[in-house]
Scaffold this motif. Structure first.
Motif, PDB file in Angstrom:
ATOM      1  N   GLU A 354     -31.199  34.932  13.283  1.00 15.92           N
ATOM      2  CA  GLU A 354     -29.822  34.596  13.677  1.00 15.92           C
ATOM      3  C   GLU A 354     -28.809  35.332  12.790  1.00 15.92           C
ATOM      4  N   ASP A 355     -29.147  35.512  11.510  1.00 13.71           N
ATOM      5  CA  ASP A 355     -28.269  36.281  10.618  1.00 13.71           C
ATOM      6  C   ASP A 355     -28.212  37.741  11.058  1.00 13.71           C
ATOM      7  N   VAL A 356     -29.352  38.274  11.479  1.00 13.98           N
ATOM      8  CA  VAL A 356     -29.372  39.649  11.990  1.00 13.98           C
ATOM      9  C   VAL A 356     -28.518  39.751  13.247  1.00 13.98           C
ATOM     10  N   ASP A 357     -28.560  38.723  14.078  1.00 10.32           N
ATOM     11  CA  ASP A 357     -27.704  38.689  15.269  1.00 10.32           C
ATOM     12  C   ASP A 357     -26.231  38.806  14.878  1.00 10.32           C
ATOM     13  N   GLU A 358     -25.847  38.123  13.794  1.00  9.85           N
ATOM     14  CA  GLU A 358     -24.462  38.190  13.312  1.00  9.85           C
ATOM     15  C   GLU A 358     -24.109  39.623  12.894  1.00  9.85           C
ATOM     16  N   THR A 359     -25.049  40.304  12.228  1.00 10.53           N
ATOM     17  CA  THR A 359     -24.815  41.687  11.813  1.00 10.53           C
ATOM     18  C   THR A 359     -24.676  42.594  13.026  1.00 10.53           C
ATOM     19  N   ILE A 360     -25.552  42.411  14.005  1.00  4.56           N
ATOM     20  CA  ILE A 360     -25.481  43.217  15.226  1.00  4.56           C
ATOM     21  C   ILE A 360     -24.157  42.982  15.948  1.00  4.56           C
ATOM     22  N   ARG A 364     -21.465  45.908  16.985  1.00 10.18           N
ATOM     23  CA  ARG A 364     -20.961  46.121  18.340  1.00 10.18           C
ATOM     24  C   ARG A 364     -19.437  45.981  18.425  1.00 10.18           C
ATOM     25  N   ARG A 365     -18.877  45.139  17.565  1.00  7.90           N
ATOM     26  CA  ARG A 365     -17.428  44.956  17.590  1.00  7.90           C
ATOM     27  C   ARG A 365     -16.692  46.078  16.850  1.00  7.90           C
ATOM     28  N   VAL A 366     -17.239  46.500  15.729  1.00  9.19           N
ATOM     29  CA  VAL A 366     -16.603  47.566  14.944  1.00  9.19           C
ATOM     30  C   VAL A 366     -16.850  48.926  15.571  1.00  9.19           C
ATOM     31  N   LYS A 367     -18.077  49.111  16.126  1.00  8.19           N
ATOM     32  CA  LYS A 367     -18.494  50.422  16.653  1.00  8.19           C
ATOM     33  C   LYS A 367     -18.405  51.480  15.548  1.00  8.19           C
ATOM     34  N   PHE A 368     -19.259  51.325  14.548  1.00  9.55           N
ATOM     35  CA  PHE A 368     -19.294  52.271  13.437  1.00  9.55           C
ATOM     36  C   PHE A 368     -19.627  53.676  13.935  1.00  9.55           C
ATOM     37  N   ASP A 369     -19.039  54.663  13.309  1.00  9.15           N
ATOM     38  CA  ASP A 369     -19.345  56.050  13.654  1.00  9.15           C
ATOM     39  C   ASP A 369     -20.737  56.437  13.158  1.00  9.15           C
ATOM     40  N   ASN A 370     -21.195  55.776  12.145  1.00 15.36           N
ATOM     41  CA  ASN A 370     -22.573  55.928  11.668  1.00 15.36           C
ATOM     42  C   ASN A 370     -22.839  54.797  10.694  1.00 15.36           C
ATOM     43  N   ALA A 371     -24.093  54.479  10.511  1.00 14.13           N
ATOM     44  CA  ALA A 371     -24.460  53.427   9.566  1.00 14.13           C
ATOM     45  C   ALA A 371     -25.782  53.789   8.908  1.00 14.13           C
ATOM     46  N   ARG A 401     -34.111  46.059  15.759  1.00 17.06           N
ATOM     47  CA  ARG A 401     -33.022  45.616  16.647  1.00 17.06           C
ATOM     48  C   ARG A 401     -31.670  46.149  16.169  1.00 17.06           C
ATOM     49  N   LEU A 402     -31.477  46.069  14.850  1.00 20.66           N
ATOM     50  CA  LEU A 402     -30.215  46.566  14.282  1.00 20.66           C
ATOM     51  C   LEU A 402     -30.081  48.068  14.482  1.00 20.66           C
ATOM     52  N   LEU A 403     -31.144  48.806  14.214  1.00 21.60           N
ATOM     53  CA  LEU A 403     -31.093  50.262  14.323  1.00 21.60           C
ATOM     54  C   LEU A 403     -30.698  50.692  15.736  1.00 21.60           C
ATOM     55  N   LYS A 404     -31.249  50.018  16.744  1.00 19.56           N
ATOM     56  CA  LYS A 404     -30.900  50.362  18.126  1.00 19.56           C
ATOM     57  C   LYS A 404     -29.416  50.131  18.388  1.00 19.56           C
ATOM     58  N   ALA A 405     -28.887  49.015  17.891  1.00 18.89           N
ATOM     59  CA  ALA A 405     -27.459  48.722  18.080  1.00 18.89           C
ATOM     60  C   ALA A 405     -26.597  49.779  17.397  1.00 18.89           C
ATOM     61  N   GLN A 407     -27.415  52.921  16.692  1.00 19.13           N
ATOM     62  CA  GLN A 407     -27.525  54.199  17.412  1.00 19.13           C
ATOM     63  C   GLN A 407     -26.710  54.191  18.697  1.00 19.13           C
ATOM     64  N   ASP A 408     -26.757  53.088  19.417  1.00 21.27           N
ATOM     65  CA  ASP A 408     -26.010  52.998  20.679  1.00 21.27           C
ATOM     66  C   ASP A 408     -24.514  53.121  20.454  1.00 21.27           C
ATOM     67  N   THR A 409     -23.989  52.367  19.509  1.00 22.75           N
ATOM     68  CA  THR A 409     -22.536  52.371  19.292  1.00 22.75           C
ATOM     69  C   THR A 409     -22.070  53.676  18.655  1.00 22.75           C
ATOM     70  N   ALA A 410     -22.886  54.264  17.770  1.00 26.58           N
ATOM     71  CA  ALA A 410     -22.503  55.523  17.127  1.00 26.58           C
ATOM     72  C   ALA A 410     -22.442  56.659  18.149  1.00 26.58           C
ATOM     73  N   LYS A 411     -23.395  56.690  19.069  1.00 23.70           N
ATOM     74  CA  LYS A 411     -23.372  57.719  20.117  1.00 23.70           C
ATOM     75  C   LYS A 411     -22.145  57.550  21.012  1.00 23.70           C
ATOM     76  N   GLU A 412     -21.798  56.302  21.266  1.00 21.93           N
ATOM     77  CA  GLU A 412     -20.617  56.016  22.091  1.00 21.93           C
ATOM     78  C   GLU A 412     -19.353  56.532  21.411  1.00 21.93           C
ATOM     79  N   ARG A 413     -19.246  56.330  20.101  1.00 20.57           N
ATOM     80  CA  ARG A 413     -18.084  56.807  19.351  1.00 20.57           C
ATOM     81  C   ARG A 413     -18.050  58.331  19.313  1.00 20.57           C
ATOM     82  N   ALA A 414     -19.213  58.941  19.069  1.00 20.24           N
ATOM     83  CA  ALA A 414     -19.269  60.396  18.960  1.00 20.24           C
ATOM     84  C   ALA A 414     -18.848  61.070  20.260  1.00 20.24           C
ATOM     85  N   ALA A 415     -19.257  60.491  21.384  1.00 17.95           N
ATOM     86  CA  ALA A 415     -18.974  61.096  22.691  1.00 17.95           C
ATOM     87  C   ALA A 415     -17.479  61.202  22.970  1.00 17.95           C
TER      88      ALA A 415
END
Length: 482
Positions: A354-360, A364-371, A401-405, A407-415
């Protein structure tokens, strides 16, 4: 008056130590010349860096002193002198050093003139020194983080001793920066603006091996950067464990934002970067200075570590999930084109799915350019080491699970950058394709584009033509920047 006298004494003390170490550099040169005569060639040296940008900057100083003493620099660990500048943030960094030391031991048996030195954060741990004494007795020199400026003096001691020279300090208030340095790049450089850390995050060993926070005098920083600008440097990276707390321990306190304003005035410097920023200390003043600056890069590394307020409290990070999100909103509102990157730890003691869910959720809300995502590494001597550890299979599941999140958001930002023309600093020729250059955008993203070697070190307009996830390919656009 007493305050002014103290500042003058500290400056004179630093300059006297600089002169003292330059003397030892020349004395070390006598031993190197004697070795050269015996070998019938110039002795070689290899400085291998583990860890952060501050370690990389320290290695440039080590390389500069070795070169001044007469060594020829090489990347080959078969060199006559090999020095490992170590990191101890994670246990696997220690294990990498031990593994490579075994290889150096076999090389030294074949070359009686070979010398091996160890320095850096890992050497500040007493258990490490004991292990090296017992298992790696062939090491000639060991020193830590606080006395790196004494490297030339320690070199002389090494040449004059038939036993391992060990010089580890628990702490220091001395700052000596004006020593020879061999920069990796002629056009950009790291600058130490402060040392140590006062934050004591419960998982982190850095305050124990780097000591308490010590800020350099702003006049010395500006003078160093002015000299670099005269030498052709166009980009500087300001380095500290927490640059946002710069200046608090100076006799005349100065904020990090004020230091940035002073550096921005230096002619010749076109780009200013910095790291690392602690969220709890990032001020509105700094945000405004970044917003209005033409030189400060549009990139902010803002370590999150966890998106769970419960875990953040156990980590002693001193902010909540909500405070972090609010800070990011403020930054993005004021600087819409900012790139925000972060560090995240998975598997901290007591962490649940559940804590990992909070991090994810934060990702998803911040949409980091990379992590940069890490599995928690237990470091003896830190409070977290005594806490109940998380089962490895639970950690791995959460990490994936975190790594996938991420990668998804970073690719979205890069595009979002596709088709734009942005300035890139051409840093080097691409190893895989010599017709291509590797460039770095203001937002810290890498772009590969066609160009000749003569363009390296220049800031050029590049059209981003294809997003490849975490980097771009592009092409030169329009007239080059003069």
């Amino acid at each position: 008056m007493n305050q002014m006298r103290q500042q003058i004494t500290e400056k004179l003390g630093g300059r006297q130590e600089t002169l003292r170490q330059l003397y030892f550099t020349e004395k070390a040169g006598e031993y190197v010349r004697a070795l050269s005569s015996r070998l019938g060639r110039k002795p070689t040296c290899c400085v291998t860096t583990f860890g952060c940008q501050m370690n990389a900057r320290d290695s440039e100083k080590l390389s500069g002193i070795l070169e001044r003493a007469g060594y020829e620099l090489t990347d080959d660990e078969g060199a006559d002198f090999v020095i490992y500048n170590t990191c101890t943030v994670r246990d696997n960094a220690n294990q990498r050093v031990y593994g490579r030391l075994g290889h150096l031991g076999s090389l030294k048996k074949k070359n009686p003139d070979k010398r091996v030195a160890l320095c850096g954060c890992m050497m500040q741990e007493p258990s490490v020194i004991e292990k090296i004494r017992k298992s790696y007795g062939f090491v000639d020199l060991i020193f830590g983080t606080h006395n790196i400026y004494k490297f030339a003096e320690l070199l002389v001691l090494m040449f004059e001793s038939d036993q391992t020279v060990i010089d580890i300090w628990e702490e220091t208030d001395q700052i000596v920066e004006e020593l020879p340095a061999e920069r990796k790049y002629s056009f950009k450089s790291g600058i130490n603006i402060m040392f140590g850390c006062n934050n004591f995050c419960s998982y982190c060993i850095v305050p124990y091996v780097r000591g308490r926070e010590r800020s350099r005098n702003p006049e010395d920083i500006v003078r160093e950067i002015e000299a670099l600008a005269r030498d052709g440097v166009v980009e500087v990276m300001l380095l500290g464990q927490n640059v946002n707390s710069y200046g608090k321990n100076l006799d005349s306190p100065m904020s990090f934002a004020q230091l940035l304003l002073a550096i921005e005035k230096i002619e010749g410097i076109q780009r200013i970067r910095f790291m690392t920023s602690h969220p709890k200390d990032l001020s509105d003043e700094l945000i405004e200075v970044m917003k209005n600056s033409k030189k400060i890069c549009r990139h902010l590394h803002l370590p999150l570590q966890s998106g769970s307020t419960r875990i953040l409290e156990r980590m002693n990070r001193r902010y909540t999930k909500e405070q972090y999100l609010s800070l990011v909103d403020k930054i993005r509102n004021r600087i819409p084109d900012i790139s925000i990157t972060t560090d995240i730890i998975v598997g901290f003691p007591g962490e649940t799915p559940e804590d990992v869910d909070e991090t994810i959720d934060v990702v998803r809300r911040v949409k980091f350019d990379n992590a940069f995502t890490f599995i928690y590494s237990r470091r003896t001597g830190t409070p977290a080491a005594a806490m109940e550890q998380v089962a490895p299979e639970t950690v791995r599941e959460g990490f994936d699970r975190l790594l996938k999140a991420v990668q998804d958001t970073a690719k979205e930002r890069a595009a979002l950058l596709n088709g734009q023309v942005l300035d890139a600093l051409a840093e080097e020729v691409n190893e895989q394709d010599p017709s291509m250059l590797n460039g770095r955008l203001s937002n810290n993203m890498i772009v590969h584009f066609k160009g000749g070697r003569e363009l390296v070190g220049r800031i050029l307009p590049v059209r981003l033509t294809q997003c490849c996830g975490f980097y771009y390919t592009g092409e030169l656009a329009g007239k080059e920047h003069e």
